[in-house]
Design an enzyme around this catalytic site. Structure first.
Site, short mmCIF file in Angstrom:
data_model
loop_
_atom_site.label_atom_id
_atom_site.label_comp_id
_atom_site.label_asym_id
_atom_site.label_seq_id
_atom_site.Cartn_x
_atom_site.Cartn_y
_atom_site.Cartn_z
CB SER A 124 -0.85 -0.01 1.27
OG SER A 124 -1.42 1.25 1.50
CE1 TYR A 148 -3.92 -2.73 5.70
CE2 TYR A 148 -3.42 -0.42 5.32
CZ TYR A 148 -3.70 -1.67 4.83
OH TYR A 148 -3.74 -1.89 3.46
CE LYS A 152 -1.49 -4.48 3.45
NZ LYS A 152 -1.67 -5.78 2.83
P1 NAD Z 1 -10.91 -7.08 1.24
O1 NAD Z 1 -11.12 -7.08 2.72
O2 NAD Z 1 -12.08 -6.84 0.37
O3 NAD Z 1 -10.22 -8.45 0.81
C1 NAD Z 1 -9.36 -9.17 1.64
C2 NAD Z 1 -9.87 -10.60 1.67
O4 NAD Z 1 -9.02 -11.39 2.50
C3 NAD Z 1 -11.28 -10.72 2.25
O5 NAD Z 1 -12.06 -11.45 1.32
C4 NAD Z 1 -11.10 -11.48 3.55
O6 NAD Z 1 -12.20 -12.32 3.83
C5 NAD Z 1 -9.83 -12.26 3.27
N1 NAD Z 1 -9.01 -12.63 4.43
C6 NAD Z 1 -8.53 -11.83 5.41
N2 NAD Z 1 -7.74 -12.52 6.25
C7 NAD Z 1 -7.72 -13.81 5.79
C8 NAD Z 1 -7.08 -14.99 6.22
N3 NAD Z 1 -6.29 -15.01 7.30
N4 NAD Z 1 -7.27 -16.12 5.51
C9 NAD Z 1 -8.07 -16.13 4.41
N5 NAD Z 1 -8.69 -15.03 3.96
C10 NAD Z 1 -8.51 -13.88 4.63
O7 NAD Z 1 -9.75 -6.03 0.94
P2 NAD Z 1 -9.23 -5.47 -0.45
O8 NAD Z 1 -9.59 -4.04 -0.51
O9 NAD Z 1 -9.61 -6.36 -1.55
O10 NAD Z 1 -7.67 -5.52 -0.18
C11 NAD Z 1 -6.86 -6.60 -0.62
C12 NAD Z 1 -5.44 -6.36 -0.14
O11 NAD Z 1 -4.97 -5.13 -0.65
C13 NAD Z 1 -5.31 -6.28 1.39
O12 NAD Z 1 -4.09 -6.91 1.76
C14 NAD Z 1 -5.22 -4.80 1.64
O13 NAD Z 1 -4.51 -4.49 2.82
C15 NAD Z 1 -4.47 -4.32 0.42
N6 NAD Z 1 -4.73 -2.90 0.11
C16 NAD Z 1 -6.03 -2.48 -0.02
C17 NAD Z 1 -6.28 -1.13 -0.27
C18 NAD Z 1 -7.70 -0.64 -0.39
O14 NAD Z 1 -7.92 0.55 -0.28
N7 NAD Z 1 -8.69 -1.47 -0.64
C19 NAD Z 1 -5.20 -0.24 -0.41
C20 NAD Z 1 -3.91 -0.71 -0.29
C21 NAD Z 1 -3.67 -2.06 -0.04
C1 UD1 Z 2 -6.97 5.29 3.94
C2 UD1 Z 2 -6.01 4.78 4.99
C3 UD1 Z 2 -4.80 4.17 4.29
C4 UD1 Z 2 -5.26 3.08 3.32
C5 UD1 Z 2 -6.24 3.70 2.34
C6 UD1 Z 2 -6.79 2.74 1.34
C7 UD1 Z 2 -6.34 6.25 6.93
C8 UD1 Z 2 -5.74 7.29 7.81
N1 UD1 Z 2 -5.62 5.89 5.85
O1 UD1 Z 2 -6.29 6.22 3.14
O2 UD1 Z 2 -3.92 3.61 5.22
O3 UD1 Z 2 -4.16 2.53 2.63
O4 UD1 Z 2 -7.35 4.25 3.08
O5 UD1 Z 2 -7.65 1.83 1.97
O6 UD1 Z 2 -7.42 5.71 7.21
N2 UD1 Z 2 -12.31 11.65 3.63
C9 UD1 Z 2 -13.31 12.50 4.04
N3 UD1 Z 2 -14.45 11.96 4.57
C10 UD1 Z 2 -14.63 10.62 4.71
C11 UD1 Z 2 -13.60 9.75 4.29
C12 UD1 Z 2 -12.45 10.30 3.77
O7 UD1 Z 2 -13.20 13.71 3.93
O8 UD1 Z 2 -15.68 10.19 5.23
C13 UD1 Z 2 -11.09 12.22 3.01
C14 UD1 Z 2 -9.80 11.90 3.75
O9 UD1 Z 2 -9.52 12.87 4.69
C15 UD1 Z 2 -8.80 11.87 2.59
C16 UD1 Z 2 -9.62 11.38 1.39
O10 UD1 Z 2 -10.98 11.64 1.73
O11 UD1 Z 2 -8.35 13.17 2.30
C17 UD1 Z 2 -9.44 9.90 1.12
O12 UD1 Z 2 -9.69 9.18 2.31
P1 UD1 Z 2 -9.76 7.57 2.33
O13 UD1 Z 2 -10.64 7.10 1.23
O14 UD1 Z 2 -10.08 7.15 3.72
O15 UD1 Z 2 -8.30 7.12 1.95
P2 UD1 Z 2 -6.88 7.53 2.63
O16 UD1 Z 2 -7.07 8.43 3.77
O17 UD1 Z 2 -6.00 7.99 1.54
#
Ligand code: NAD
Ligand code: UD1
Length: 339
Positions: A124, A148, A152
């Site tokens: 991330s 979290y 990562k």
């Molecule tokens: P998500 O929660 O939708 O998907 C993660 C999946 O992993 C879920 O289906 C959950 O049931 C499964 N899971 C969790 N722990 C498990 C375990 N121990 N064994 C088996 N299954 C397990 O999340 P996502 O948004 O699809 O994210 C996927 C990956 O990308 C995650 O590692 C997350 O940290 C990373 N990531 C997500 C974002 C984001 O904003 N969505 C941003 C940066 C990184």
């Molecule tokens: C958040 C997480 C980050 C994670 C990312 C993707 C935090 C502090 N950071 O990032 O670790 O990798 O999600 O899952 O939680 N905002 C509002 N109102 C809301 C929600 C968000 O104003 O209800 C604003 C936030 O202040 C930010 C932007 O929208 O400026 C995006 O927020 P968000 O979608 O939560 O993502 P990140 O903060 O970038």
């Protein structure tokens, strides 16, 4: 080619399944469904008209993993599984460390046993902390501020240490910026538990009437309109980034790190305006104080992935807003109940 996707029923994993199946790659998913539903995979199968092998279970379960590797020639693993809510990680840090670190360690151990050496990890942009300048390149200093984010960075460190002694492995660390949007079919999308923490799912739930108004966290940042700026990447572009990263595994190129972002930042107000215009909806909002831990601006320099993976995000903010609303309006309760 056959790939194991951990967490493949989740938001990013399910979209990636589609891209892989469309390339005729065999997909095996292990997911404990702690934050997802099997319906996502049923829908992936109906979109692609292809089958997925699904195993319900935990990635930390060594015997279960062994049984998967024993059964078939898994060529590589994409490790999506993990807990991902920043706020929650402050409340239950041990669960985050246990889940997010032990899943990776267990996977690597079992992959070694079965001589499977291709690994893609979901990292991330959170590992960049509060960057000193923008856009962010992969060689920027790394720092994190919550459990979290720490999981990562620790996972990245584990993989870097592991690779030092296992340099016949291929490891790709993909640092996602802000994944948003949904598959254009409207059949799969993000289905957060409870009240969403992230901006776009919050907006779509305001639009569908589940939440009253959006709280904008601060309008006094050092940005043109005072609200936070992020690099929002359409989840289909992100999914295609995984397919592109497979090239690195095929040619055997060691450990590689890529930013997956668009290279363009948008403010919260720009997101609200675009969403309103594209979908012809009014989003009520109020400005509230900053959210702890937030930074002013964050966007990627994706040129390394553009060049080395021949990958580029093609969807824009309007596509993102249209597809997010298409998903939310057709599935007001996510996968639980659909209209
Ligand atoms: P998500 O929660 O939708 O998907 C993660 C999946 O992993 C879920 O289906 C959950 O049931 C499964 N899971 C969790 N722990 C498990 C375990 N121990 N064994 C088996 N299954 C397990 O999340 P996502 O948004 O699809 O994210 C996927 C990956 O990308 C995650 O590692 C997350 O940290 C990373 N990531 C997500 C974002 C984001 O904003 N969505 C941003 C940066 C990184
Ligand atoms: C958040 C997480 C980050 C994670 C990312 C993707 C935090 C502090 N950071 O990032 O670790 O990798 O999600 O899952 O939680 N905002 C509002 N109102 C809301 C929600 C968000 O104003 O209800 C604003 C936030 O202040 C930010 C932007 O929208 O400026 C995006 O927020 P968000 O979608 O939560 O993502 P990140 O903060 O970038």
């Amino acid at each position: 080619m056959k790939l194991l996707l951990t967490g493949g029923a989740g938001y990013i994993g399910s979209h990636t399944c589609i891209e892989l199946l469309n390339l005729d790659i065999d997909v095996v998913v292990i997911d404990n469904l702690s934050n997802s539903s099997y319906h996502s995979l049923e829908r992936v199968q109906s979109i692609t008209d292809k089958n997925i092998t699904f195993i319900e279970g935990d990635v930390r379960d060594k015997e279960l993993l062994r049984s998967i590797f024993r059964q078939g020639d898994i060529d590589g693993v994409i490790h999506f599984a993990g807990l991902k809510a920043v706020g929650e990680s402050n409340e239950i840090p041990l669960q985050y460390y246990d889940n997010n670190l032990n899943s990776t360690i267990t996977l690597l151990q079992i992959m070694e046993e079965y001589d499977c050496r291709n690994f893609i990890f979901s990292s991330s942009a959170t590992v960049y902390g509060n960057p000193e300048k923008l856009p962010i390149t992969e060689d920027f200093p790394l720092s994190v501020t919550n459990p979290y984010g720490r999981t990562k960075l620790m996972n990245e460190d584990i993989l870097r240490d592991f690779y030092k002694v296992k340099n016949n492995w291929n490891i790709v660390l993909l640092r996602y910026f802000n994944p948003v949007g949904a598959h254009p079919s409207g059949l799969i999308g993000e289905d957060p538990n409870g009240i969403p923490n992230n901006l776009l799912p919050y907006i779509t739930q305001v639009a569908v009437g589940k939440l009253g108004k959006l709280n904008i966290f601060g309008d006094d940042y050092d940005t043109p309109d005072g609200t936070g700026i992020r690099d929002y990447i359409h989840v289909v572009d992100l999914a295609k980034g995984h397919a592109a990263a497979l090239q690195k595994l095929k040619i055997g190129s060691g450990l590689n790190i890529f930013n997956l972002g668009t290279g363009r930042g948008y403010s919260v107000l720009e997101m609200v305006d675009t969403f309103s215009k594209v979908n012809n909806l009014k989003i009520d909002y109020q400005i509230v104080s900053r959210r702890e831990g937030d930074i002013a601006s964050c966007y990627a320099d994706p040129s390394k992935a553009n060049k080395e993976l021949n990958w580029k995000a093609i969807y824009g903010l309007e596509d993102i807003c249209r597809d997010a609303w298409n998903w939310q309006s057709n599935n007001p309760n996510g996968y639980k109940k659909t209209r």
